[in-house]
Design a protein around this motif. Structure first.
Motif, PDB file in Angstrom:
ATOM      1  N   LEU A 124       0.834  -1.206   0.000  1.00  0.00           N
ATOM      2  CA  LEU A 124       0.000   0.000   0.000  1.00  0.00           C
ATOM      3  C   LEU A 124       0.867   1.254   0.000  1.00  0.00           C
ATOM      4  CD1 LEU A 124      -2.522  -1.097   2.805  1.00  0.00           C
ATOM      5  CD2 LEU A 124      -2.780  -1.388   0.326  1.00  0.00           C
ATOM      6  N   MET A 125       0.560   2.181  -0.904  1.00  0.00           N
ATOM      7  CA  MET A 125       1.261   3.464  -0.987  1.00  0.00           C
ATOM      8  C   MET A 125       0.204   4.544  -0.799  1.00  0.00           C
ATOM      9  SD  MET A 125       3.166   1.946  -4.273  1.00  0.00           S
ATOM     10  CE  MET A 125       2.361   0.345  -4.053  1.00  0.00           C
ATOM     11  N   VAL A 126       0.292   5.263   0.318  1.00  0.00           N
ATOM     12  CA  VAL A 126      -0.815   6.106   0.762  1.00  0.00           C
ATOM     13  C   VAL A 126      -0.443   7.582   0.716  1.00  0.00           C
ATOM     14  CG1 VAL A 126      -2.195   6.657   2.803  1.00  0.00           C
ATOM     15  CG2 VAL A 126      -1.757   4.276   2.207  1.00  0.00           C
ATOM     16  N   GLY A 127      -1.416   8.409   0.269  1.00  0.00           N
ATOM     17  CA  GLY A 127      -1.245   9.858   0.310  1.00  0.00           C
ATOM     18  C   GLY A 127      -2.420  10.492   1.032  1.00  0.00           C
ATOM     19  N   GLY A 128      -2.145  11.493   1.877  1.00  0.00           N
ATOM     20  CA  GLY A 128      -3.249  12.162   2.572  1.00  0.00           C
ATOM     21  C   GLY A 128      -2.780  12.787   3.876  1.00  0.00           C
ATOM     22  N   ALA A 129      -3.735  13.426   4.567  1.00  0.00           N
ATOM     23  CA  ALA A 129      -3.423  14.089   5.841  1.00  0.00           C
ATOM     24  C   ALA A 129      -3.107  13.036   6.898  1.00  0.00           C
ATOM     25  CB  ALA A 129      -4.619  14.936   6.274  1.00  0.00           C
ATOM     26  N   GLU A 130      -2.156  13.378   7.775  1.00  0.00           N
ATOM     27  CA  GLU A 130      -1.699  12.434   8.804  1.00  0.00           C
ATOM     28  C   GLU A 130      -2.870  11.894   9.644  1.00  0.00           C
ATOM     29  OE1 GLU A 130       1.219  11.145   9.234  1.00  0.00           O
ATOM     30  OE2 GLU A 130       0.895  10.191  11.190  1.00  0.00           O
ATOM     31  N   ALA A 131      -3.794  12.795  10.045  1.00  0.00           N
ATOM     32  CA  ALA A 131      -4.900  12.374  10.928  1.00  0.00           C
ATOM     33  C   ALA A 131      -5.804  11.362  10.202  1.00  0.00           C
ATOM     34  CB  ALA A 131      -5.718  13.591  11.363  1.00  0.00           C
ATOM     35  N   ASP A 132      -6.059  11.590   8.911  1.00  0.00           N
ATOM     36  CA  ASP A 132      -6.905  10.666   8.143  1.00  0.00           C
ATOM     37  C   ASP A 132      -6.221   9.304   8.007  1.00  0.00           C
ATOM     38  OD1 ASP A 132      -8.792  12.637   7.821  1.00  0.00           O
ATOM     39  OD2 ASP A 132      -8.171  13.205   5.796  1.00  0.00           O
TER      40      ASP A 132
END
Ligand SMILES: O=C(O)[C@H](O)[C@@H](O)[C@H](O)[C@H](O)COP(=O)(O)O
Length: 314
Positions: A124-132
């Motif tokens: 899995l390669m994930v992008g997004g805000a830390e909290a999400d």
């Protein structure tokens, strides 16, 4: 945790299954009522407790766009949408902004592993805000392979799909290298056991890898690949990799050549090579080959300028 999964095809269906095996409560929606848990996307949303997490696993482009638009209307502030398809990172930024405008979080997730992911786990390669991303960690933990690797929070929105895009560019180049090596071994009579050579490389060599294992598997099923046509499709990631390389002025000769080799594979007769043949004939009187396959005589005798294979010269 509870999660909605939209798209229950060979990727989404297996991911839903892996999540269920891991103890999560998955509500699945698919356009095919035979495999869907609910009758509509709205029913899926109604079945989930807020704040919701909904994973979109439908083909990139228009189907993903339409699904995210619909979710933007059906979900509530505080919910999160995850796009796990092979979307273009440029689209992620747009989707993130559209959902943020109505208070909904967005995380993009490049997923690798194909049909083997159910048992082996998905990288899995994930992008997004830390909290999400943190909120979704129980889901990622179950989907990813066991052990330390197989997961990266690569950066902000778009970074996950950017990382997956580059992964796929590398995939194109590696596959093309195996393909060209195989063609050369087959063309020469020096190596009499070509599948055996590939099999032997699985242990101890520099090029041992999962793609090599899969190559051996394919040769076990069809030792000279005689059942297949030399025709390779692409679903966009290689093109986007080359486009990104142009944007950043980064030389990508191997990946670009691998992409173009796929385009060439779809031509029964190369229009460009007709021009090359015609020009050789124009300036040098060199022989050309007619459509029907007969050799037309130019000023040279046919085949006079064709260099024979090395074996034939000995
Ligand atoms: O990592 C993976 O699991 C694969 O890359 C997967 O994502 C898919 O098989 C490719 O997207 C095919 O891409 P092409 O159709 O462009 O070869």
């Amino acid at each position: 945790m509870q999660i909605g999964m939209i798209g229950l095809g060979k990727m989404g269906g297996n991911m839903a299954e892996r999540l269920r095996r891991g103890g999560h409560d998955v509500v699945g929606y698919d356009r095919d009522p035979a495999i869907s848990d609910v009758a509509s996307l709205q029913e899926l949303v109604d079945r989930l407790e807020a704040p919701r997490a909904v994973w979109v696993m439908v083909p990139a482009g228009a189907p993903t766009q339409a699904t995210i638009e619909e979710l933007g209307k059906a979900l509530s502030p505080g919910d999160i949408v995850i796009d796990g398809g092979n979307s273009h990172y440029v689209d992620d930024r747009k989707h993130g902004e559209e959902l943020a405008a109505v208070g909904i979080g967005f995380v993009d997730c490049g997923v690798s592993g194909g049909v083997w992911g159910l048992e082996n786990g998905y990288a899995l390669m994930v992008g997004g805000a830390e909290a999400d991303v943190q909120r979704l960690m129980p889901i990622f933990e179950t989907l990813k392979p066991e052990g330390e690797d197989g997961f990266v929070h690569a950066g902000k929105i778009g970074a996950g799909h950017f990382a997956k895009m580059v992964h796929n560019g590398i995939e194109y180049g590696m596959m093309q290298a195996f393909a060209e090596g195989w063609e050369l071994l087959e063309a020469s009579d020096a190596v009499t056991d070509v599948p055996g050579a590939f099999r032997s490389w699985r242990r101890g060599t520099v090029i041992r890898s999962w793609l090599l294992d899969l190559m051996v598997r394919a040769l076990d099923e069809d030792p000279d690949l005689s059942e297949l046509r030399g025709y390779a499709q692409d679903s966009g990631e290689g093109r986007w990799t080359v486009q990104a390389a142009v944007d950043h002025a980064v030389p990508l000769p191997v990946i670009t050549a691998a992409l173009y080799a796929r385009f060439a594979s779809r031509q029964d007769d190369s229009p460009a090579m007709k021009v090359v043949a015609a020009l050789r004939n124009q300036f040098g009187g060199h022989a050309v080959t007619a459509k029907a396959g007969e050799v037309e005589k130019g000023a040279d005798s046919p085949g006079a300028d064709v260099i024979p294979p090395v074996e034939a010269q000995r």
